[in-house]
Scaffold this motif. Structure first.
Motif, PDB file in Angstrom:
ATOM      1  N   PRO A  88       0.834  -1.206   0.000  1.00  0.00           N
ATOM      2  CA  PRO A  88       0.000   0.000   0.000  1.00  0.00           C
ATOM      3  C   PRO A  88       0.874   1.264   0.000  1.00  0.00           C
ATOM      4  O   PRO A  88       2.053   1.220   0.357  1.00  0.00           O
ATOM      5  CB  PRO A  88      -0.791  -0.122   1.309  1.00  0.00           C
ATOM      6  N   ILE A 103       1.408   4.080   1.790  1.00  0.00           N
ATOM      7  CA  ILE A 103       2.229   4.548   2.911  1.00  0.00           C
ATOM      8  C   ILE A 103       3.410   3.620   3.151  1.00  0.00           C
ATOM      9  O   ILE A 103       4.521   4.055   3.471  1.00  0.00           O
ATOM     10  CB  ILE A 103       1.364   4.713   4.194  1.00  0.00           C
ATOM     11  N   VAL A 104       3.194   2.307   2.964  1.00  0.00           N
ATOM     12  CA  VAL A 104       4.282   1.352   3.158  1.00  0.00           C
ATOM     13  C   VAL A 104       5.341   1.522   2.054  1.00  0.00           C
ATOM     14  O   VAL A 104       6.544   1.508   2.315  1.00  0.00           O
ATOM     15  CB  VAL A 104       3.754  -0.098   3.175  1.00  0.00           C
ATOM     16  N   ALA A 152      20.160  11.395  10.797  1.00  0.00           N
ATOM     17  CA  ALA A 152      18.840  11.565  10.179  1.00  0.00           C
ATOM     18  C   ALA A 152      17.743  11.763  11.217  1.00  0.00           C
ATOM     19  O   ALA A 152      16.664  12.248  10.904  1.00  0.00           O
ATOM     20  CB  ALA A 152      18.495  10.352   9.315  1.00  0.00           C
ATOM     21  N   PHE A 153      18.022  11.373  12.484  1.00  0.00           N
ATOM     22  CA  PHE A 153      16.987  11.445  13.514  1.00  0.00           C
ATOM     23  C   PHE A 153      17.176  12.611  14.471  1.00  0.00           C
ATOM     24  O   PHE A 153      16.282  12.940  15.226  1.00  0.00           O
ATOM     25  CB  PHE A 153      16.945  10.159  14.347  1.00  0.00           C
ATOM     26  N   LEU A 162      13.972  21.588  11.100  1.00  0.00           N
ATOM     27  CA  LEU A 162      12.692  21.068  11.564  1.00  0.00           C
ATOM     28  C   LEU A 162      12.332  21.758  12.868  1.00  0.00           C
ATOM     29  O   LEU A 162      13.210  22.046  13.681  1.00  0.00           O
ATOM     30  CB  LEU A 162      12.796  19.553  11.789  1.00  0.00           C
ATOM     31  N   TRP A 199      11.237  20.266  19.356  1.00  0.00           N
ATOM     32  CA  TRP A 199      10.288  19.891  20.399  1.00  0.00           C
ATOM     33  C   TRP A 199      10.604  20.756  21.618  1.00  0.00           C
ATOM     34  O   TRP A 199      11.629  20.560  22.247  1.00  0.00           O
ATOM     35  CB  TRP A 199      10.463  18.413  20.715  1.00  0.00           C
ATOM     36  N   LEU A 255       8.619   7.343  22.277  1.00  0.00           N
ATOM     37  CA  LEU A 255       8.573   8.806  22.244  1.00  0.00           C
ATOM     38  C   LEU A 255       9.297   9.404  23.441  1.00  0.00           C
ATOM     39  O   LEU A 255      10.014  10.404  23.310  1.00  0.00           O
ATOM     40  CB  LEU A 255       7.119   9.275  22.216  1.00  0.00           C
ATOM     41  N   VAL A 310      11.499  15.467  14.693  1.00  0.00           N
ATOM     42  CA  VAL A 310      10.204  14.816  14.493  1.00  0.00           C
ATOM     43  C   VAL A 310      10.352  13.511  13.704  1.00  0.00           C
ATOM     44  O   VAL A 310       9.634  12.528  13.949  1.00  0.00           O
ATOM     45  CB  VAL A 310       9.205  15.780  13.801  1.00  0.00           C
ATOM     46  N   VAL A 311      11.326  13.464  12.787  1.00  0.00           N
ATOM     47  CA  VAL A 311      11.561  12.230  12.040  1.00  0.00           C
ATOM     48  C   VAL A 311      12.054  11.137  12.981  1.00  0.00           C
ATOM     49  O   VAL A 311      11.556  10.006  12.974  1.00  0.00           O
ATOM     50  CB  VAL A 311      12.590  12.460  10.915  1.00  0.00           C
ATOM     51  N   GLY A 312      13.015  11.488  13.807  1.00  0.00           N
ATOM     52  CA  GLY A 312      13.546  10.528  14.768  1.00  0.00           C
ATOM     53  C   GLY A 312      12.468  10.027  15.715  1.00  0.00           C
ATOM     54  O   GLY A 312      12.432   8.833  16.058  1.00  0.00           O
ATOM     55  N   LEU A 313      11.569  10.942  16.126  1.00  0.00           N
ATOM     56  CA  LEU A 313      10.496  10.536  17.035  1.00  0.00           C
ATOM     57  C   LEU A 313       9.591   9.495  16.389  1.00  0.00           C
ATOM     58  O   LEU A 313       9.248   8.482  17.010  1.00  0.00           O
ATOM     59  CB  LEU A 313       9.666  11.748  17.438  1.00  0.00           C
ATOM     60  N   VAL A 321      10.368   7.481  14.080  1.00  0.00           N
ATOM     61  CA  VAL A 321      11.101   6.227  13.912  1.00  0.00           C
ATOM     62  C   VAL A 321      11.205   5.460  15.227  1.00  0.00           C
ATOM     63  O   VAL A 321      10.933   4.257  15.270  1.00  0.00           O
ATOM     64  CB  VAL A 321      12.510   6.485  13.322  1.00  0.00           C
ATOM     65  N   TRP A 333       2.465  -4.205  10.161  1.00  0.00           N
ATOM     66  CA  TRP A 333       2.297  -2.809   9.726  1.00  0.00           C
ATOM     67  C   TRP A 333       2.159  -2.699   8.209  1.00  0.00           C
ATOM     68  O   TRP A 333       1.910  -1.613   7.690  1.00  0.00           O
ATOM     69  CB  TRP A 333       3.452  -1.939  10.231  1.00  0.00           C
ATOM     70  N   ALA A 375      -1.795  -1.000   7.468  1.00  0.00           N
ATOM     71  CA  ALA A 375      -0.969   0.185   7.217  1.00  0.00           C
ATOM     72  C   ALA A 375      -1.519   1.437   7.890  1.00  0.00           C
ATOM     73  O   ALA A 375      -0.786   2.398   8.109  1.00  0.00           O
ATOM     74  CB  ALA A 375      -0.825   0.400   5.714  1.00  0.00           C
ATOM     75  N   LEU A 400       0.344   3.023  10.757  1.00  0.00           N
ATOM     76  CA  LEU A 400       1.486   3.909  10.525  1.00  0.00           C
ATOM     77  C   LEU A 400       1.048   5.364  10.618  1.00  0.00           C
ATOM     78  O   LEU A 400       1.757   6.207  11.164  1.00  0.00           O
ATOM     79  CB  LEU A 400       2.107   3.605   9.163  1.00  0.00           C
ATOM     80  N   TRP A 401      -0.168   5.637  10.091  1.00  0.00           N
ATOM     81  CA  TRP A 401      -0.691   7.004  10.211  1.00  0.00           C
ATOM     82  C   TRP A 401      -0.948   7.358  11.666  1.00  0.00           C
ATOM     83  O   TRP A 401      -0.629   8.464  12.116  1.00  0.00           O
ATOM     84  CB  TRP A 401      -1.989   7.143   9.408  1.00  0.00           C
ATOM     85  N   MET A 403       2.233   8.242  13.359  1.00  0.00           N
ATOM     86  CA  MET A 403       2.723   9.578  13.040  1.00  0.00           C
ATOM     87  C   MET A 403       1.913  10.636  13.769  1.00  0.00           C
ATOM     88  O   MET A 403       2.463  11.587  14.319  1.00  0.00           O
ATOM     89  CB  MET A 403       2.661   9.798  11.528  1.00  0.00           C
ATOM     90  N   ALA A 457       2.451  14.257  20.477  1.00  0.00           N
ATOM     91  CA  ALA A 457       3.369  14.299  21.612  1.00  0.00           C
ATOM     92  C   ALA A 457       4.258  15.532  21.512  1.00  0.00           C
ATOM     93  O   ALA A 457       4.507  16.244  22.495  1.00  0.00           O
ATOM     94  CB  ALA A 457       4.220  13.033  21.636  1.00  0.00           C
ATOM     95  N   MET A 458       4.730  15.800  20.293  1.00  0.00           N
ATOM     96  CA  MET A 458       5.626  16.931  20.102  1.00  0.00           C
ATOM     97  C   MET A 458       4.936  18.255  20.394  1.00  0.00           C
ATOM     98  O   MET A 458       5.531  19.188  20.923  1.00  0.00           O
ATOM     99  CB  MET A 458       6.109  16.926  18.657  1.00  0.00           C
ATOM    100  N   LEU A 459       3.656  18.322  20.039  1.00  0.00           N
ATOM    101  CA  LEU A 459       2.927  19.577  20.238  1.00  0.00           C
ATOM    102  C   LEU A 459       2.566  19.792  21.703  1.00  0.00           C
ATOM    103  O   LEU A 459       2.625  20.907  22.213  1.00  0.00           O
ATOM    104  CB  LEU A 459       1.638  19.569  19.398  1.00  0.00           C
TER     105      LEU A 459
END
Lengths: 215, 215, 215
Positions: free
Chosen positions: A125, A127-128, A154-155, A207, A210, B28, B38-41, B43, B67, B71, B74-75, B78, B84-86
């Motif tokens: 799908p 997103i995957v 990257a993180f 980015l 936080w 998290l 945010v990318v690292g979070l 992941v 997953w 799928a 995964l959303w 995210m 969490a970040m907000l």
């Protein structure tokens, strides 16, 4: 709606080789900073160049790996590592880091395109498939940083990198759904991811952090 | 003696979702402490929630991954990371850590049950099936800690965690050998692992230390 | 030109067990230094002993894993970990490290032979087969060091280790191409890798350093 298959024209091969070398060089730089020996250098160069695609193939249960089918690249990689060790000095590090930013962005774009496209081919799908593109493009660097005992850049460097790949991947998904010809889908995907990355480098965009310590 | 297959009833789905969210939140929290972007979070949240099951599936050569089949999660992941970040601040960290201890214990139990059961289905011997249960339940956290550049908490905080999963796994093996109905095997396994973990948290029980420095 | 299959004669079984125990002990030593708890010790012992072969099998898409087919070894490994925890003290560490150097070199040789041979059987080209041998022989230690939050010793201690395995692997490739009998190919491969490693230990030979700071 069949997803595009990446064909190796001469132009594309040149581009692909440039991008892979940039990824390998990023591994060599990280290894140099950590004073790895020649074995370690070959490994981080190889992980950076092929780690992302290999992890994607393990997850998709795809064989053979790129470096099994094109085993000559392994020799090229070793030669590159030896060459770097012989000729690269401390003053070259920052220089190289700057010089590879653009081929690295190219690699980000191309690997996103190939990863997303292969995952769509395998029936994943949207997103995957996009995630597989991101993994292809970024997990070489992630494995490099894990081996070098660092938190993956990257993180936590707060620069958009995986994000550019993520956006690019959706271009591929959209164009495959619109039955665009393969060369168009690949070019558009790679271009979007690369230009976004370039823009991020150019403008120094970071980015949002936080703000965990409160307002 | 056919091992039980996990069915998604509404109750079970609720429980499973709660447990997976607890695992994602643990990722998290770890990411927040390391100031990941945010990318690292996303992941580390994803690795914590799905890493253990994915590693198990790679080892058992099972596809599709959870997953990939679901799928949508995964959303959700995210969204959770962005949320969490907000909204999460420093004073929330310790609070959240305390609040997720119980859903985390639930996840430990459920993932042990599903991992051990799937491995038995695949024809693995008892000890291997139990190990697969332990991997399912604990390697999400292990991968989270490796990415965060820490020694995995499961290996050096001297609190029983993997051990509870290990004991629980043997309950599953015993009940499958006794041809118990699936729902009974799963409930008993999850309950034993979860209660052991709860007991360990409650009593502050620590694993005996290696008195390497002599008596 | 069929590559040799490793058969378990009594002698070979003894040798293999000794080598695997040496690898497991190297994991226990690393775990002891990092003050891991009993769960962590079992994991690093297991990773050191079986991690390289398991990674090779995942890459070659080979099943079942050694530790699935011979599940008894998992019990032995746990017993070894418990025994070490009960009886090993600080003064034993350096001693054990010295004592396992030779069985470890033996393991390097044997695992190189088995890994390269299995990859040739699977139809891999020479350089890939040799890499699989190196991965079998060294990635147990690499995973051990990653879990212990160290840069892998194989990559930055500047002592030849993976290199001995690399050279040994080419002996296997050459002998298989020369249609040598399996026992000869395996013995020669293992002997070359082991003796090279022994020589390196004996003479204190170090890999040339990257003189990155200039001449």
């Amino acid at each position: 709606m069949k997803p595009p298959v990446i064909n190796f024209s001469t132009l594309q091969a040149t581009v692909e080789i440039t991008a892979t070398l940039a990824f390998a060089l990023s591994g060599l730089l990280a290894g140099a900073r950590k004073q790895l020996d020649v074995v370690g250098l070959c490994v981080v160069a190889g992980l950076s160049a092929f780690g992302g695609g290999t992890l994607r193939d393990v997850l998709l249960d795809r064989r053979p790996f790129f470096w099994v089918e094109h085993a000559d690249w392994l020799w090229a990689l070793m030669a590159l590592s030896f060459g770097a060790m012989l000729f690269m000095r401390h003053r070259h590090l920052a220089l190289t880091e700057k010089a590879i930013q653009w081929p690295d962005a190219l690699g980000l774009g191309l690997f996103t395109a190939s990863g997303t496209s292969l995952a769509l081919e395998a029936g994943m799908p949207g997103i995957v498939a996009v995630l597989m593109g991101v993994i292809t493009a970024t997990f070489g660097g992630v494995l490099r940083d894990i081996v070098c005992n660092e938190i993956p850049a990257a993180f936590n460097d707060h620069r958009p990198y995986a994000l550019c790949s993520f956006v690019g991947g959706w271009v591929m998904v959209a164009m495959v759904h619109a039955s665009a010809p393969p060369w168009a889908a690949i070019s558009a995907t790679a271009a979007v991811a690369m230009l976004l990355r370039g823009l991020a480098l150019w403008t120094g965009w970071t980015l949002p952090a936080w703000r965990i310590d409160g307002r």
